[in-house]
Design a protein around this motif. Sequence first.
Motif, PDB file in Angstrom:
ATOM      1  N   VAL A  63       0.768  -1.234   0.024  1.00 46.48           N
ATOM      2  CA  VAL A  63      -0.033  -0.173   0.117  1.00 46.48           C
ATOM      3  C   VAL A  63       0.947   1.302  -0.043  1.00 46.48           C
ATOM      4  CG1 VAL A  63      -1.617   1.393   1.222  1.00 46.48           C
ATOM      5  CG2 VAL A  63      -1.811  -1.258   1.344  1.00 46.48           C
ATOM      6  N   ALA A  64       0.801   2.303  -1.115  1.00 41.28           N
ATOM      7  CA  ALA A  64       1.604   3.018  -1.240  1.00 41.28           C
ATOM      8  C   ALA A  64       0.765   4.449  -0.754  1.00 41.28           C
ATOM      9  CB  ALA A  64       2.028   3.233  -2.564  1.00 41.28           C
ATOM     10  N   VAL A  65       1.209   5.357   0.026  1.00 42.66           N
ATOM     11  CA  VAL A  65       0.857   6.576   0.338  1.00 42.66           C
ATOM     12  C   VAL A  65       1.199   7.337  -0.654  1.00 42.66           C
ATOM     13  CG1 VAL A  65       0.559   8.305   2.034  1.00 42.66           C
ATOM     14  CG2 VAL A  65       0.779   5.991   2.740  1.00 42.66           C
ATOM     15  N   THR A  66       0.192   8.119  -1.441  1.00 44.43           N
ATOM     16  CA  THR A  66       0.249   8.999  -2.312  1.00 44.43           C
ATOM     17  C   THR A  66       0.244  10.485  -2.077  1.00 44.43           C
ATOM     18  OG1 THR A  66      -1.768   8.767  -3.221  1.00 44.43           O
ATOM     19  CG2 THR A  66      -0.035   7.378  -4.118  1.00 44.43           C
ATOM     20  N   ARG A  67      -0.179  10.733  -0.904  1.00 40.98           N
ATOM     21  CA  ARG A  67      -0.541  12.038  -0.356  1.00 40.98           C
ATOM     22  C   ARG A  67      -1.230  12.162   0.954  1.00 40.98           C
ATOM     23  NH1 ARG A  67       1.720  15.878  -3.027  1.00 40.98           N
ATOM     24  NH2 ARG A  67       0.688  15.327  -4.816  1.00 40.98           N
ATOM     25  N   VAL A  68      -0.522  13.291   1.760  1.00 46.25           N
ATOM     26  CA  VAL A  68      -0.748  13.112   3.174  1.00 46.25           C
ATOM     27  C   VAL A  68      -1.122  14.764   3.188  1.00 46.25           C
ATOM     28  CG1 VAL A  68      -0.336  13.379   5.493  1.00 46.25           C
ATOM     29  CG2 VAL A  68       0.386  11.626   4.040  1.00 46.25           C
ATOM     30  N   VAL A  69      -2.243  15.295   3.636  1.00 42.29           N
ATOM     31  CA  VAL A  69      -2.825  16.919   3.694  1.00 42.29           C
ATOM     32  C   VAL A  69      -3.334  16.906   4.940  1.00 42.29           C
ATOM     33  CG1 VAL A  69      -4.098  18.275   2.325  1.00 42.29           C
ATOM     34  CG2 VAL A  69      -3.313  16.427   1.131  1.00 42.29           C
ATOM     35  N   PRO A  70      -3.016  17.973   5.547  1.00 39.69           N
ATOM     36  CA  PRO A  70      -3.830  18.537   6.708  1.00 39.69           C
ATOM     37  C   PRO A  70      -5.161  18.856   6.655  1.00 39.69           C
ATOM     38  CG  PRO A  70      -1.651  19.453   6.780  1.00 39.69           C
ATOM     39  CD  PRO A  70      -1.833  18.684   5.277  1.00 39.69           C
ATOM     40  N   ARG A  71      -6.101  18.516   7.523  1.00 39.72           N
ATOM     41  CA  ARG A  71      -7.428  18.915   7.459  1.00 39.72           C
ATOM     42  C   ARG A  71      -7.601  20.209   8.149  1.00 39.72           C
ATOM     43  NH1 ARG A  71     -11.156  15.004   5.774  1.00 39.72           N
ATOM     44  NH2 ARG A  71     -12.617  15.993   6.585  1.00 39.72           N
ATOM     45  N   ALA A  72      -8.342  21.182   7.716  1.00 42.55           N
ATOM     46  CA  ALA A  72      -8.543  22.362   8.170  1.00 42.55           C
ATOM     47  C   ALA A  72      -9.022  22.263   9.639  1.00 42.55           C
ATOM     48  CB  ALA A  72      -9.669  23.222   7.513  1.00 42.55           C
ATOM     49  N   GLY A  73      -9.941  21.201  10.135  1.00 44.26           N
ATOM     50  CA  GLY A  73     -10.392  20.810  11.510  1.00 44.26           C
ATOM     51  C   GLY A  73      -9.616  20.141  12.245  1.00 44.26           C
ATOM     52  N   GLY A  74      -8.455  19.491  11.712  1.00 45.17           N
ATOM     53  CA  GLY A  74      -7.656  18.977  12.645  1.00 45.17           C
ATOM     54  C   GLY A  74      -7.576  17.515  11.856  1.00 45.17           C
ATOM     55  N   GLY A  75      -6.394  16.656  12.041  1.00 43.54           N
ATOM     56  CA  GLY A  75      -6.364  15.350  11.493  1.00 43.54           C
ATOM     57  C   GLY A  75      -5.654  15.662  10.046  1.00 43.54           C
ATOM     58  N   PHE A  76      -5.805  14.469   9.302  1.00 44.89           N
ATOM     59  CA  PHE A  76      -5.212  14.299   7.924  1.00 44.89           C
ATOM     60  C   PHE A  76      -6.029  13.610   6.980  1.00 44.89           C
ATOM     61  CE2 PHE A  76      -1.985  15.181  11.139  1.00 44.89           C
ATOM     62  CZ  PHE A  76      -1.156  16.174  10.517  1.00 44.89           C
ATOM     63  N   ASP A  77      -5.913  13.980   5.695  1.00 47.12           N
ATOM     64  CA  ASP A  77      -6.459  13.048   4.568  1.00 47.12           C
ATOM     65  C   ASP A  77      -5.224  12.407   4.289  1.00 47.12           C
ATOM     66  OD1 ASP A  77      -9.134  14.001   4.663  1.00 47.12           O
ATOM     67  OD2 ASP A  77      -8.740  15.699   3.201  1.00 47.12           O
ATOM     68  N   VAL A  78      -5.406  10.962   4.084  1.00 51.06           N
ATOM     69  CA  VAL A  78      -4.389  10.170   3.562  1.00 51.06           C
ATOM     70  C   VAL A  78      -4.692   9.436   2.258  1.00 51.06           C
ATOM     71  CG1 VAL A  78      -2.837   8.280   4.136  1.00 51.06           C
ATOM     72  CG2 VAL A  78      -3.566  10.057   5.763  1.00 51.06           C
ATOM     73  N   ALA A  79      -4.143   9.772   1.051  1.00 60.02           N
ATOM     74  CA  ALA A  79      -4.559   9.096  -0.046  1.00 60.02           C
ATOM     75  C   ALA A  79      -3.536   8.088  -0.299  1.00 60.02           C
ATOM     76  CB  ALA A  79      -4.397   9.937  -1.275  1.00 60.02           C
ATOM     77  N   THR A  80      -4.038   6.736  -0.489  1.00 62.97           N
ATOM     78  CA  THR A  80      -3.245   5.573  -0.749  1.00 62.97           C
ATOM     79  C   THR A  80      -3.626   5.121  -1.928  1.00 62.97           C
ATOM     80  OG1 THR A  80      -4.576   3.707   0.254  1.00 62.97           O
ATOM     81  CG2 THR A  80      -3.542   5.516   1.727  1.00 62.97           C
ATOM     82  N   SER A  81      -2.642   3.970  -2.500  1.00 60.44           N
ATOM     83  CA  SER A  81      -3.174   3.099  -3.581  1.00 60.44           C
ATOM     84  C   SER A  81      -4.289   2.176  -3.196  1.00 60.44           C
ATOM     85  CB  SER A  81      -1.980   2.292  -3.861  1.00 60.44           C
ATOM     86  OG  SER A  81      -1.401   1.649  -2.836  1.00 60.44           O
ATOM     87  N   ALA A  82      -4.655   2.193  -1.970  1.00 60.97           N
ATOM     88  CA  ALA A  82      -5.851   1.111  -1.768  1.00 60.97           C
ATOM     89  C   ALA A  82      -7.027   1.792  -1.161  1.00 60.97           C
ATOM     90  CB  ALA A  82      -5.471   0.108  -0.638  1.00 60.97           C
ATOM     91  N   GLY A  83      -6.996   3.090  -1.418  1.00 57.65           N
ATOM     92  CA  GLY A  83      -8.036   4.019  -1.141  1.00 57.65           C
ATOM     93  C   GLY A  83      -7.985   4.999  -0.204  1.00 57.65           C
TER      94      GLY A  83
END
Length: 428
Positions: free
Chosen positions: A102-122
Motif C-alpha cells: 500500500v503506497a501513500v500518495t498524499r498526506v494533507v492536513p485537514r482544516a479542522g485537525g487530522g489528515f487526509d491520507v490518499a493511498t493506492s488502496a483508497g
Amino acid sequence: MNTPTEHHDVVIVGGGQAGLSLSHYLQQRGVDHVVLEKHAPMHTWRTQRWDAFSLVTPNWQCKLPGWEYAGDDPHGFMTKPQILDYLDGFAKHVGAPVRSGVAVTRVVPRAGGGFDVATSAGAMTAGQVVVASGGYHEPIVPRMAERLPASVRQVHSEAYRNPASLPEGAVLVVGSGQSGAQIAEDLHLAGRKVVLAVGQAPRCARFYRGRDVVTWLADMGYYDMSVQDHPLREGVRDNTNHYVTGRDGGRDIDLRRFATEGMELYGALDGLEDGVLRFKGNLREHLDHADAIYNGINASIDRHIAEKGLDAPQPSTYTPVWQPGAERTTLDLAASGIGSVVWCIGFRPAFGWVDAPVFNGRGEPMHVRGVSPVPGLYFLGLPWLHTWGSGRFSGVARDALFLAERIEGANGMRAPASAEPRVHASAV
C-alpha cells in the motif's frame, strides 16, 4: 449514501525498523494505528545492500525495542543474512498491523485537525501521521552519466550486489563514503581493477587502544549527545558518515593501502568530455582530511583515557603509507578499460507526497526531535533526528518511545471517524 472513510488514530508510513518500533510502543498504549508499507516490511534491507554487506557498528548496539541483540558475538558485526534474520525476528515480535503493498500518495492536513491520507488502496483519514519512510529515497546520479557510452554499465550503490554482477573490465567507483569505500574494497578483494574517485568523506579506526572505537565513543557519551547539544547543531545532519567496515570481524579501510596494492585513486569526479573523465585535483587534500579526522577521534579517546585514569595499550598516530604524486586530473575512458561505473554519491529525500509546510529549501523536513511544525505530523528514523543513533538500530527505540508518548497525549487532534476526505487533484 456515502461510504464512511476508513479512519485510524495514527497512520504510520513505512514498515522498516522505525515504523515497527513506533508500532511496538503504540500497541503497549492501546493506541489505534496502522502501518502502511509500499512494499513489504524491511524492504530496503533486502534490496539495497550488497551481498558482502555487514554492519559497521558492533552487534551490541542493536537495541530495537524488546529485541536487543542476544547472539553470542556482541562485539562482532552481523552480515546481511544475519541482519535479515534479526529484523524478521523483530517484525514477528512486534506483530504490527502492517498493510504491505500500500503506497501513500498524499498526506494533507485537514482544516479542522487530522489528515487526509490518499493511498493506492483508497482514501483514509488519520488523527495523526508519522512519516517513517527514511531519508534515502532517490538515488543521486549526475547528468553527466547520460553521456557515458552505452558499452559502460552503470549502477547506483543501491543496485550493486557483487563483483561478478558487473561486466569484465575496470570499475570506476564514484564516491568514498561508507558505501563507496566498502564497495571499492569488495571489488578490490575480488581482484577487480578499481578506479576510485575520492570525495570528502572522513574515516575512523575500527579498533584503537584495545577496544572498538564505537565502544570508546559510547563510554564518552557521544551517542547520547542530541542535535541541540552538538557543536554543529542541525549542521551535523549534513555530515558524511565515516568510512570503516565490519567485514571479516572488522577493520580499518585505508585507501592509501589500497593504492599500494594497485587501486587507482583520483580526486572528485568533475566531468566528461570527448571520452575523457575529468577529476578535481584534490586527492591529497581529501586523503589528508580523512586521516586528520581519524587521528582526531583517536586523540579524543586518548584524552578520555587520561582523564579517567584507565589502563589501556599505548596511543598511536596514523602515518600515511602512501602519498599521491602529481595530481592526475584526466583519464581516458576507453584506454583505461573501464567497463562499469558504480555511483556511490548518496540519495536525495523525496517527500513530495507530504503536502504540508514543513520542509526547507532542500526538501528536508523541519522538526525538533521528530515533531514537525504541523500539529500531529511527525518524522521518525531520519539520521540525527535526535542523536547519532536515530537512523540506526541503536537509537531508534528512544525516538519511537518519545513520539509514542507525544502521540498518546495528543488524542484531541484526532479527526472524526466519519469525516469525508477532501479530494486533491495531485492525489489521484
